[in-house]
Design a protein around this motif. Structure first.
Motif, PDB file in Angstrom:
ATOM      1  N   ASN B 144       8.291  -0.986  -8.953  1.00 42.29           N
ATOM      2  CA  ASN B 144       7.041  -0.885  -9.781  1.00 42.29           C
ATOM      3  C   ASN B 144       6.269  -2.145 -10.187  1.00 42.29           C
ATOM      4  N   PRO B 145       5.466  -2.379  -9.452  1.00 40.31           N
ATOM      5  CA  PRO B 145       4.684  -3.947  -9.595  1.00 40.31           C
ATOM      6  C   PRO B 145       4.064  -3.851 -10.951  1.00 40.31           C
ATOM      7  N   ALA B 146       3.945  -2.636 -11.674  1.00 44.10           N
ATOM      8  CA  ALA B 146       3.104  -2.690 -12.952  1.00 44.10           C
ATOM      9  C   ALA B 146       4.141  -3.327 -13.915  1.00 44.10           C
ATOM     10  N   TYR B 292       0.403  -5.491 -10.383  1.00 39.00           N
ATOM     11  CA  TYR B 292       0.908  -6.711  -9.872  1.00 39.00           C
ATOM     12  C   TYR B 292       0.279  -8.162 -10.599  1.00 39.00           C
TER      13      TYR B 292
END
Lengths: 254, 389
Positions: B144-146, B292
């Motif tokens: 997950n980039p978040a 991101y």
């Protein structure tokens, strides 16, 4: 037409903006994965109802909370908000991701929901009619997917490339990524859907390019008594494309 | 006496055989169809690239740098530790720099073990850098980039704990639970191999380097941004009580040396243009998956993106980045000047670009080692000494 009033609450540390108009039996609207297209469509309901439109945490004018990492956190957020608003029992309307959230809320806290209306809800894992993975769609292609008639979308979009507009969409996509990046579908959601026993209406556009209209029948399997209405020539934002769709919901929530 | 100047060769090992219709694809990353990868051609390229890096060791370069990317023609090093393992028995003196595997794409204990293995096998020649990974990698890996930045921080803590504390230890964190953190083998170098953070200068990664006292290997950073980054890092590191040495600021340069200025430019230019236009070509969506970047960083980078990925204006790029192309004298002067300006003793030179043929790369490496390195190493003017100290 009654204007919406904007109020701000702090719910468990999260700034939560709520728009309210009208008096009467309460109707809550949950927006979808973006606040892009607004919620003017439900203003007419305020003539008979108290219409309540919160912005979810991480969307629109509400604040961010990176600790909200699953849909259930949003259910808990709304339990607390509804307690704060002294909303005991209400009609719940949800669009797309907001429909997913509304159905999840109703499956867990059915006694607080009088009626449930879902507009092209997400959340269903339906391999025969898979939803588009919106997180994988380039931003510039999103508006075109939302409607059948693009003219409907135009007034919500900036005329020229707009950095602030783009950043706001990126922020909302970030919120969605926190919830859905690793697991876009949650089988547990479907496991408990049968608990929804309140009167339910599901509306869909037959040209929905985001969630195929075929999913409507899959919903019926979980909620057999749901009143399903399909509108011809409409896309995902069926309520913006077809006034009849809003009218059908108006008649349902009375 | 000042710290010795240090010269790395950094390789990307690109897959150079792009199909004729490649311009039809907006990005040569993430979604570029892998049917265009021919393993027979890949084999030849691996052999060629490995021989270039082995040559670099023989020629006296101080270090060889490999790195990790996924789903792209830009790099065939999806697993840089494998390249490092192949290089170790073929090299003697050069530091082996794996700069590096993003900890988010593996398990922290496994990365600690992998690097410890390389360090032992190379008798302590390993250096590592920890990248967050480009935005593109988050479309290619199921992470997950978040939440990437928090996970990255936790991974780093686990790796350093594994290297510096006698095991078994435990770790109970947000992303990982270790009931027995006790990796075998342990690194050859004590307490651990030299570490860097590698990145494009986001405030978050600078803060991590500052806090740990690590170097910062900046990549794709403009001259102005690099100067600000280095100053900022020095200040932030000082706030944690860490003083960084000049060699902890590796400067990424593109270097091409030839017999004459005209020849150098002629031999280099096309490959460099190809690199920017085609190998670095990607989309705004792939550069910044949701979460991101902060929205502030997104706005800053949205304005930069066109310049860096896919658009080519040689004058703008040569002014923006650290590009030294020319005769040995000119390249030596240029690097010397940057050493002073950037207060660094450490050059991270990209010397093979895009589809540059083997002979040019070999010539470039040889001329640099024989004509440029001695020129720079023999200089000990006060300003250079000051820069290096």
């Amino acid at each position: 037409m009654i204007r919406f009033e904007r109020e701000t609450f702090v719910i468990n540390g999260v700034k939560t903006v709520v728009f309210t108009a009208g008096h009467g039996e309460p109707v809550v609207f949950f927006h979808g994965a973006s606040t892009l297209e607004g919620f003017e469509f439900c203003q007419s309901w305020s003539e008979r109802h108290r219409v309540i439109v919160p912005h979810h945490p991480g969307f629109g004018e509400s604040g961010d909370d990176p600790n909200l990492t699953e849909m259930h956190d949003y259910v808990m957020h709304y339990l607390e908000l509804f307690d704060t608003l002294r909303l005991d029992r209400f009609t719940l309307v949800g669009l797309s991701l907001g429909g997913y959230l509304a159905a999840k809320f109703a499956s867990e806290h059915g006694h607080r929901v009088k009626k449930l209306a879902l507009i092209a809800p997400s959340g269903m894992i339906d391999p025969q009619h898979p939803m588009i993975d919106m997180l994988a769609v380039p931003g510039e292609q999103v508006p075109g997917l939302l409607v059948s008639n693009f003219e409907v979308m135009k007034k919500f979009l900036p005329e020229k490339p707009d950095l602030d507009f783009m950043a706001e969409r990126y922020r909302e996509a970030t919120t969605v990524a926190r919830l859905l990046w690793e697991h876009p579908g949650d089988p547990k959601f479907m496991r408990y859907l049968h608990r929804i026993r309140v009167p339910t209406m599901i509306i869909w556009g037959d040209e929905d390019k985001v969630i195929p209209v075929g999913q409507a029948e899959t919903w019926r399997k979980f909620i057999p008594n749901a009143d399903i209405k399909i509108f011809k020539g409409a896309g995902h934002l069926v309520h913006l494309e077809k006034p009849e769709a809003v009218e059908a919901m108006s008649n349902f929530i009375i | 006496m000042g710290a010795a100047l240090r010269f790395n060769v950094m390789h990307f090992m690109p897959y150079v055989h792009l199909p004729e219709n490649h311009k039809e694809y907006k990005s040569t990353w993430v979604s570029f169809p892998n049917k265009y990868y021919d393993p027979h051609k890949g084999l030849d390229l691996y052999n060629q690239y490995l021989s270039q890096l082995v040559l670099a060791d023989k020629l006296g370069f101080d270090a060889i740098v490999v790195n990790e990317h996924h789903n792209t023609v830009y790099s065939m090093m999806a697993c840089p530790s494998l390249i490092a393992a192949a290089l170790i028995p073929q090299t003697t003196n050069a530091r082996i720099c794996v700069w590096g595997t993003p900890p988010n794409f593996t398990l922290p204990n496994r990365l600690a073990e992998e690097y410890a293995m390389l360090d032992v096998m190379s008798k302590g020649r390993l250096e590592v850098a920890f990248p967050l990974g480009t935005g593109m990698e988050y479309w290619s890996n199921p992470v997950n980039p978040a939440t990437a930045r928090e996970k990255f921080r936790e991974s780093l803590k686990i790796i350093l704990q594994a290297w510096t504390e006698d095991g078994p230890t435990t770790h109970y964190g947000q992303y990982y639970t270790y009931r027995f953190l006790n990796p075998w083998p342990r690194p050859f170098q004590r307490p651990h191999p030299p570490c860097y953070i590698v990145g494009t200068g986001s405030p978050e990664t600078i803060e991590i380097a500052a806090e740990y006292g690590f170097g910062y290997a900046s990549v794709f950073v403009t001259q102005q941004a690099a100067a600000e980054l280095n100053d900022n890092l020095r200040q932030r590191a000082a706030s944690y009580g860490n003083t960084l040495r000049p060699d902890q600021f590796p400067l990424q340069t593109w270097v091409y040396v030839a017999e004459t200025q005209e020849q150098a430019e002629r031999e280099f230019f096309g490959h460099f243009q190809h690199f920017f236009e085609d190998f670095a070509r990607t989309s705004p969506q792939f550069l910044a998956p949701p979460g991101y970047l902060s929205t502030d960083q997104l706005k800053i980078r949205a304005e930069m993106a066109d310049k860096m990925h896919g658009g080519f204006d040689f004058n703008a790029i040569s002014k923006s980045f650290f590009i030294a192309v020319g005769t040995p004298e000119k390249v030596a002067n240029q690097l010397g000047e940057w050493s002073v300006k950037m207060k660094t003793s450490h050059f991270n030179n990209v010397m093979h670009v895009a589809d540059m043929p083997h002979w040019k790369t070999v010539k470039n490496l040889t001329l640099f080692a024989e004509e440029v390195m001695p020129r720079l190493r023999s200089r000990s003017t006060p300003s250079y000494r000051m820069a290096a100290e």
